[in-house]
Structures are given as structure tokens and as C-alpha cells.
Design a protein around this motif. Sequence first.
Motif, PDB file in Angstrom:
ATOM      1  N   ILE A  60      -4.149   0.908   9.445  1.00 22.92           N
ATOM      2  CA  ILE A  60      -4.711   1.396   8.180  1.00 22.92           C
ATOM      3  C   ILE A  60      -5.518   2.618   8.145  1.00 22.92           C
ATOM      4  O   ILE A  60      -5.491   3.551   7.411  1.00 22.92           O
ATOM      5  CB  ILE A  60      -5.577   0.376   7.303  1.00 22.92           C
ATOM      6  N   LEU A  61      -6.252   2.774   9.442  1.00 20.97           N
ATOM      7  CA  LEU A  61      -6.997   4.219   9.671  1.00 20.97           C
ATOM      8  C   LEU A  61      -5.875   5.196   9.864  1.00 20.97           C
ATOM      9  O   LEU A  61      -6.214   6.341   9.169  1.00 20.97           O
ATOM     10  CB  LEU A  61      -7.955   4.136  10.702  1.00 20.97           C
ATOM     11  N   LEU A  62      -4.807   5.184  10.326  1.00 16.71           N
ATOM     12  CA  LEU A  62      -3.978   5.901  10.653  1.00 16.71           C
ATOM     13  C   LEU A  62      -3.076   6.470   9.264  1.00 16.71           C
ATOM     14  O   LEU A  62      -2.936   7.453   8.848  1.00 16.71           O
ATOM     15  CB  LEU A  62      -2.731   5.749  11.435  1.00 16.71           C
ATOM     16  N   LEU A  63      -2.830   5.144   8.701  1.00 11.47           N
ATOM     17  CA  LEU A  63      -2.306   5.473   7.098  1.00 11.47           C
ATOM     18  C   LEU A  63      -3.076   6.304   6.269  1.00 11.47           C
ATOM     19  O   LEU A  63      -2.847   6.978   5.634  1.00 11.47           O
ATOM     20  CB  LEU A  63      -1.927   3.926   6.675  1.00 11.47           C
ATOM     21  N   GLN A  64      -4.447   5.770   6.143  1.00  9.46           N
ATOM     22  CA  GLN A  64      -5.483   6.648   5.444  1.00  9.46           C
ATOM     23  C   GLN A  64      -5.662   8.058   5.740  1.00  9.46           C
ATOM     24  O   GLN A  64      -5.744   8.898   4.860  1.00  9.46           O
ATOM     25  CB  GLN A  64      -6.714   5.941   5.469  1.00  9.46           C
ATOM     26  N   LYS A  65      -5.643   8.292   7.277  1.00  7.56           N
ATOM     27  CA  LYS A  65      -5.960   9.791   7.487  1.00  7.56           C
ATOM     28  C   LYS A  65      -4.861  10.559   7.626  1.00  7.56           C
ATOM     29  O   LYS A  65      -4.838  11.687   7.369  1.00  7.56           O
ATOM     30  CB  LYS A  65      -6.566   9.823   8.913  1.00  7.56           C
ATOM     31  N   GLU A  66      -3.555  10.082   7.992  1.00 12.72           N
ATOM     32  CA  GLU A  66      -2.405  10.716   8.059  1.00 12.72           C
ATOM     33  C   GLU A  66      -1.065  10.453   7.233  1.00 12.72           C
ATOM     34  O   GLU A  66      -0.230  11.183   7.168  1.00 12.72           O
ATOM     35  CB  GLU A  66      -1.831  10.666   9.673  1.00 12.72           C
ATOM     36  N   GLN A  67      -1.135   9.300   6.590  1.00 13.16           N
ATOM     37  CA  GLN A  67      -0.173   8.867   5.842  1.00 13.16           C
ATOM     38  C   GLN A  67       1.086   9.118   6.443  1.00 13.16           C
ATOM     39  O   GLN A  67       2.153   9.336   5.815  1.00 13.16           O
ATOM     40  CB  GLN A  67      -0.306   9.829   4.173  1.00 13.16           C
ATOM     41  N   GLN A  68       1.178   8.554   7.971  1.00 11.68           N
ATOM     42  CA  GLN A  68       2.397   8.782   8.332  1.00 11.68           C
ATOM     43  C   GLN A  68       3.296   7.595   8.242  1.00 11.68           C
ATOM     44  O   GLN A  68       4.517   8.002   8.420  1.00 11.68           O
ATOM     45  CB  GLN A  68       1.882   8.714   9.967  1.00 11.68           C
ATOM     46  N   TYR A  69       3.285   6.599   7.588  1.00 15.78           N
ATOM     47  CA  TYR A  69       4.031   5.570   7.228  1.00 15.78           C
ATOM     48  C   TYR A  69       4.932   5.544   5.987  1.00 15.78           C
ATOM     49  O   TYR A  69       5.649   4.843   5.407  1.00 15.78           O
ATOM     50  CB  TYR A  69       3.601   4.234   7.627  1.00 15.78           C
ATOM     51  N   VAL A  70       4.241   6.455   5.230  1.00 17.24           N
ATOM     52  CA  VAL A  70       4.870   6.698   3.522  1.00 17.24           C
ATOM     53  C   VAL A  70       6.403   7.078   3.914  1.00 17.24           C
ATOM     54  O   VAL A  70       6.628   8.021   4.614  1.00 17.24           O
ATOM     55  CB  VAL A  70       4.017   7.670   2.764  1.00 17.24           C
ATOM     56  N   GLY A  71       7.254   6.239   3.381  1.00 15.56           N
ATOM     57  CA  GLY A  71       8.752   6.495   3.377  1.00 15.56           C
ATOM     58  C   GLY A  71       9.234   5.760   4.500  1.00 15.56           C
ATOM     59  O   GLY A  71      10.551   5.936   4.630  1.00 15.56           O
ATOM     60  N   MET A  72       8.421   5.120   5.372  1.00 18.04           N
ATOM     61  CA  MET A  72       8.970   4.343   6.323  1.00 18.04           C
ATOM     62  C   MET A  72       8.654   2.816   6.250  1.00 18.04           C
ATOM     63  O   MET A  72       8.131   2.173   7.183  1.00 18.04           O
ATOM     64  CB  MET A  72       8.655   4.885   7.896  1.00 18.04           C
ATOM     65  N   VAL A  73       8.710   2.320   5.183  1.00 15.17           N
ATOM     66  CA  VAL A  73       8.211   0.841   4.793  1.00 15.17           C
ATOM     67  C   VAL A  73       8.891   0.007   5.821  1.00 15.17           C
ATOM     68  O   VAL A  73       7.913  -1.098   6.003  1.00 15.17           O
ATOM     69  CB  VAL A  73       8.260   0.636   3.270  1.00 15.17           C
ATOM     70  N   SER A  74      10.125   0.089   6.014  1.00 14.26           N
ATOM     71  CA  SER A  74      10.726  -1.075   6.938  1.00 14.26           C
ATOM     72  C   SER A  74      10.129  -0.989   8.474  1.00 14.26           C
ATOM     73  O   SER A  74      10.376  -1.935   9.123  1.00 14.26           O
ATOM     74  CB  SER A  74      12.283  -0.729   6.963  1.00 14.26           C
ATOM     75  N   ASP A  75       9.119  -0.154   8.747  1.00 12.66           N
ATOM     76  CA  ASP A  75       8.755  -0.148  10.128  1.00 12.66           C
ATOM     77  C   ASP A  75       7.582  -0.787  10.468  1.00 12.66           C
ATOM     78  O   ASP A  75       7.079  -0.945  11.437  1.00 12.66           O
ATOM     79  CB  ASP A  75       8.581   1.281  10.559  1.00 12.66           C
ATOM     80  N   TRP A 110      -9.687   1.840  -0.111  1.00  6.85           N
ATOM     81  CA  TRP A 110      -9.573   1.743   1.425  1.00  6.85           C
ATOM     82  C   TRP A 110     -10.550   0.624   1.941  1.00  6.85           C
ATOM     83  O   TRP A 110      -9.893  -0.390   2.818  1.00  6.85           O
ATOM     84  CB  TRP A 110      -9.641   2.927   2.332  1.00  6.85           C
ATOM     85  N   ALA A 111     -11.656   0.609   1.353  1.00  2.26           N
ATOM     86  CA  ALA A 111     -12.405  -0.751   1.676  1.00  2.26           C
ATOM     87  C   ALA A 111     -11.931  -1.952   1.238  1.00  2.26           C
ATOM     88  O   ALA A 111     -11.994  -2.915   1.991  1.00  2.26           O
ATOM     89  CB  ALA A 111     -13.626  -0.405   1.146  1.00  2.26           C
ATOM     90  N   GLN A 112     -11.336  -2.127   0.052  1.00  2.00           N
ATOM     91  CA  GLN A 112     -10.798  -3.385  -0.395  1.00  2.00           C
ATOM     92  C   GLN A 112      -9.592  -3.779   0.458  1.00  2.00           C
ATOM     93  O   GLN A 112      -9.428  -4.922   0.633  1.00  2.00           O
ATOM     94  CB  GLN A 112     -10.242  -3.285  -1.733  1.00  2.00           C
ATOM     95  N   GLU A 113      -8.815  -2.922   0.676  1.00  2.80           N
ATOM     96  CA  GLU A 113      -7.773  -3.138   1.666  1.00  2.80           C
ATOM     97  C   GLU A 113      -8.112  -3.742   2.960  1.00  2.80           C
ATOM     98  O   GLU A 113      -7.508  -4.555   3.482  1.00  2.80           O
ATOM     99  CB  GLU A 113      -6.688  -1.826   1.821  1.00  2.80           C
ATOM    100  N   ARG A 114      -8.989  -3.059   3.469  1.00  2.77           N
ATOM    101  CA  ARG A 114      -9.627  -3.869   5.015  1.00  2.77           C
ATOM    102  C   ARG A 114     -10.149  -5.058   4.692  1.00  2.77           C
ATOM    103  O   ARG A 114      -9.944  -6.023   5.529  1.00  2.77           O
ATOM    104  CB  ARG A 114     -10.834  -2.870   5.536  1.00  2.77           C
ATOM    105  N   ARG A 115     -10.582  -5.221   3.596  1.00  8.07           N
ATOM    106  CA  ARG A 115     -11.221  -6.807   3.306  1.00  8.07           C
ATOM    107  C   ARG A 115      -9.824  -7.758   3.250  1.00  8.07           C
ATOM    108  O   ARG A 115     -10.052  -8.825   3.531  1.00  8.07           O
ATOM    109  CB  ARG A 115     -11.934  -6.648   2.173  1.00  8.07           C
ATOM    110  N   ILE A 172       0.995  -1.046  -0.155  1.00  4.25           N
ATOM    111  CA  ILE A 172       0.091  -0.002  -0.079  1.00  4.25           C
ATOM    112  C   ILE A 172       0.908   1.144   0.101  1.00  4.25           C
ATOM    113  O   ILE A 172       0.558   2.383  -0.868  1.00  4.25           O
ATOM    114  CB  ILE A 172      -0.960  -0.104   1.201  1.00  4.25           C
ATOM    115  N   ALA A 173       1.908   1.305   0.932  1.00  8.50           N
ATOM    116  CA  ALA A 173       2.631   2.378   0.962  1.00  8.50           C
ATOM    117  C   ALA A 173       3.493   2.558  -0.306  1.00  8.50           C
ATOM    118  O   ALA A 173       3.574   3.932  -0.895  1.00  8.50           O
ATOM    119  CB  ALA A 173       3.884   2.247   1.979  1.00  8.50           C
ATOM    120  N   ILE A 174       3.918   1.693  -1.031  1.00  9.65           N
ATOM    121  CA  ILE A 174       4.553   1.783  -2.134  1.00  9.65           C
ATOM    122  C   ILE A 174       3.784   2.514  -3.165  1.00  9.65           C
ATOM    123  O   ILE A 174       4.109   3.486  -4.005  1.00  9.65           O
ATOM    124  CB  ILE A 174       5.146   0.302  -2.822  1.00  9.65           C
TER     125      ILE A 174
END
Length: 218
Positions: free
Chosen positions: A109-124, A77-82, A65-67
Motif C-alpha cells: 500500500i505504501l508503493l501504491l500510495q507513492k507510485e500508484q504503480q498497480y493502477v491498471g494492473m488489478v489482476s496482479d 490511506w490511514a483508513q485503508e491501513r486500518r 482501492i485501485a478501482i
Amino acid sequence: MPDGDIVHPTLSARYNSVYKQLCDGAFDEGALAHEALLCLKKDLQAFGDAPIHLIFQEADLFTAIAIRMQNGQEINWAQERRNILELKRFVDGPKRALGLVVKTCEQQILLLQKEQQYVGMVSDFSLEIMKGYLTNVYDAQFAKKAAQTRGLYRPVDLHTLQQTLGEMRPHVLRGIHFFAEQVLHKGTMQQLRRPRRAPIKKIDLEQDLNRDLSDLLR
């Protein structure tokens, strides 16, 4: 109170000692957290290693998803939750534990959707999901239950109990981070070690008294 008596209507018996100390007004949050981490360790070992396998699979999903987000692609996002739920079907393990992994991924995934805070931090992703899972186990097995009722052990001020739980939490979260790193390194819950407690500083009464007197004479 004899051993084996119920001290709380919903807590696992292994948390009885920590809960009793909370009700008795124990104020050493570090010591309480250290004991709670031992209980958590036993819970994690009882749940087994199946959650680890699911976490690694879910982490791969988050990485993908991040990539795609980094490449500017639209995310369904609905599909990713499924997809998160679908991965659970292929892992055999305790339903409660796997359910807590899914809950963690839904939170992430809610954090990722709202804040996109993990983009660029894939290894975490593996570490973040692992820490989230361990935290959700601690909350589900102990913290939320202990904070919601006065229990059966003895009357206790609920506000004080909740405050102590809150003061324990930073110590617990540091222990959870320590656990998570071990699990990712070893691939199992069965070899967990708690972090060492910070040594209690011994008080030299004579030295402190002399220092106080010298301060007064200045």
C-alpha cells in the motif's frame, strides 16, 4: 561438528546446512538457493494455508482501492491501513505468518500510495501480495538473520557472506515466483514443487584444449 549442534543463535535448524555452506565459502549460488527454497517450502507448509485466505481478502481490498483511484476518487490511506489490519482479525492461523501477510500489504500500500504503480494492473494483486509474503518469510526466517551476525559455526567474513546472500537472491526470487503461481493455482502450500535447477554444463577438456590451441594458431 556433530548433528544437532547450534550453528547460529537464531536460525531454524532446517537452515543449518545452507548456513554452514555459506560459512564454508560455497560459491554455487544456484545450488545454495535451491537448498534454501527447500527450507522455505517447509516453512510455508508449516505455516499452513491460512495466509492464503488472508491474501485473497487483502487482494480484494487492493482491487477496490485501485478501482477508486482509476475513477479519480480520493483515498483515505490511514483508513485503508486500518482495513488491512482489520481483515487479519477474521482469519485463524499462526500469528507470525499472518503478521508477515500484513507486513507485505503495508509495503504494497505504501508503493501504491507513492507510485500508484498497480493502477491498471488489478489482476496482479493476488500474485504480487503472494510473492511479497513468500519473500518476507524467506527474509524473516533466513536471509536477514544470516546476514546480521557471524553466528556460532565458525568465523566468517561478514561482507563475503552478505555478498553471497545477495548473489543467491535472484535465484531465490525466481523460485518464489514459481511457488506463488503454484499456490494461486492450487490454493494450498502443501503441494509446492521447487523449480528445476539448470543443468551444470559438462566440460570437455580435450575439446576446449583443441579450441584454445586453434585460437592461438590463428
